[in-house]
Design an enzyme around this catalytic site. Structure first.
Site, short mmCIF file in Angstrom:
data_model
loop_
_atom_site.label_atom_id
_atom_site.label_comp_id
_atom_site.label_asym_id
_atom_site.label_seq_id
_atom_site.Cartn_x
_atom_site.Cartn_y
_atom_site.Cartn_z
N ASP A 1 -8.05 -2.28 14.23
CA ASP A 1 -9.54 -2.50 13.64
C ASP A 1 -9.58 -3.61 12.76
OD1 ASP A 1 -7.91 -1.69 11.55
OD2 ASP A 1 -9.46 0.16 11.24
N ASP B 1 0.95 -1.14 0.15
CA ASP B 1 0.12 0.21 0.04
C ASP B 1 0.79 1.18 -0.03
OD1 ASP B 1 0.84 -0.42 2.62
OD2 ASP B 1 -0.88 -0.58 3.47
N GLU C 1 -9.79 -1.31 5.20
CA GLU C 1 -10.31 -0.76 6.33
C GLU C 1 -11.83 -1.57 6.62
OE1 GLU C 1 -8.77 0.98 8.43
OE2 GLU C 1 -8.50 2.60 7.77
N HIS D 1 -7.76 -4.19 9.97
CA HIS D 1 -7.46 -4.02 8.52
C HIS D 1 -5.93 -4.71 8.33
CE1 HIS D 1 -4.89 -0.31 9.74
NE2 HIS D 1 -4.22 -0.91 9.09
C1 GLP Z 1 -0.54 0.46 8.70
C2 GLP Z 1 -0.29 -0.26 7.10
C3 GLP Z 1 -0.54 -1.80 7.52
C4 GLP Z 1 0.03 -2.30 8.74
C5 GLP Z 1 -0.58 -1.55 9.95
C6 GLP Z 1 -0.25 -2.13 11.45
O1 GLP Z 1 -1.67 0.80 8.65
N1 GLP Z 1 -0.83 0.14 6.15
O2 GLP Z 1 -0.02 -2.56 6.25
O3 GLP Z 1 0.02 -3.71 8.75
O4 GLP Z 1 -0.26 -0.39 9.59
O5 GLP Z 1 1.05 -1.45 11.73
P1 GLP Z 1 2.16 -1.80 12.64
O6 GLP Z 1 2.98 -2.97 12.18
O7 GLP Z 1 3.03 -0.65 12.92
O8 GLP Z 1 1.18 -1.92 13.97
#
Ligand code: GLP
Length: 261
Positions: free
Chosen positions: A136, A67, A143, A138
């Protein structure tokens, strides 16, 4: 779904690096799906160490990002293309020219999303996709409410995700972009092996839903229950809500040596 409750950050990083290298070793021209966020950082550091010390090479690997934020300038430190350069590409032997992410600065966003899907297909699909999970539920930036059949497209981030990610933007939630481009759930589901990594109590509810919840667009990660090859690497805190945690611990203790990931 294989859930491995790791005993330390080093244990998690070592297993994650093993899984990546195993999948990358299966094809002459392998393709790796990369996630940003804090969860995969230990795995990236371990891959960097193994490449630096001559224990492994990722030179044949082509990579795709999950992303990207829409509208962050080329040099913005939080542009995911720049984050992945700092966290991984600067430390391994992947050719940066063979790494592609959805372009959040494209003039024609819809055409960029179509082109991105085509590029993944032309590369022969993604062999192993690394994933984190949002609080949440995702995955990538899909989302709650995302179509479980979605492909790469633009999405609006929830307030919750913008708040979660504000820590990377000087704790200023308004500095976090409102839009992003993300691989869809169906794009992610087409990868050969999914490696989801997460730690900490803040993810415990999302991990519970991912593994034990009913499949629902309200918790997009639950779609992974339909995927035939998923490995989930967690710590104890992220398992706090997992009814099956003792079973998963027992399963890993008795995992046959020949099995791999
Ligand atoms: C962001 C990214 C996701 C990731 C999420 C969790 O929203 N777009 O791909 O999985 O954060 O992040 P973290 O690994 O920092 O908890």
């Amino acid at each position: 779904m294989e859930v491995i409750v790791t005993s330390s950050p080093a244990h998690l990083a070592g297993l994650g690096a093993d899984a990546v290298l195993e999948a990358m070793g299966r094809r002459a021209r392998p393709t790796l799906g990369l996630a940003t966020g804090s969860s995969p950082r230990g795995i990236y550091a371990e891959l960097g160490r193994r490449v630096r010390e001559g224990e492994a090479s990722l030179a044949r690997v082509r990579a795709f990002l999950l992303d990207e934020y829409v509208g962050l300038g080329e040099d913005h430190p939080q542009r995911y293309r720049n984050v992945i350069a700092r966290d991984l590409l600067d430390h391994v032997d992947i050719d940066p020219g063979r790494v592609r992410g959805p372009d959040g600065l494209a003039d024609d966003i819809e055409a960029e999303c179509v082109a991105y899907e085509q590029a993944i297909t032309r590369a022969g699909g993604i062999d192993l996709q690394i994933l984190g999970i949002g609080s949440d539920g995702h995955i990538a930036f899909n989302e709650p409410g995302s179509s479980l059949a979605s492909r790469t497209r633009i999405k609006t981030l929830t307030r919750q995700t913008r708040q979660d990610n504000a820590r990377f933007f000087g704790d200023d939630v308004e500095a976090v972009p409102v839009h992003c481009l993300t691989q869809g759930i169906a794009t992610i589901m087409a990868a050969g092996h999914l490696l989801l990594v997460t730690t900490g109590r803040a993810k415990a509810e999302a991990v519970h839903q991912l593994v034990e919840g009913p499949i629902s667009a309200m918790w997009p990660a639950t779609a992974l229950q339909w995927h035939p090859h998923v490995t989930v690497l967690v710590d104890e805190a992220a398992c706090a809500r997992l009814q099956l945690a003792p079973y998963f611990v027992d399963t890993f203790e008795h995992k046959p040596d020949w099995q791999g990931f």
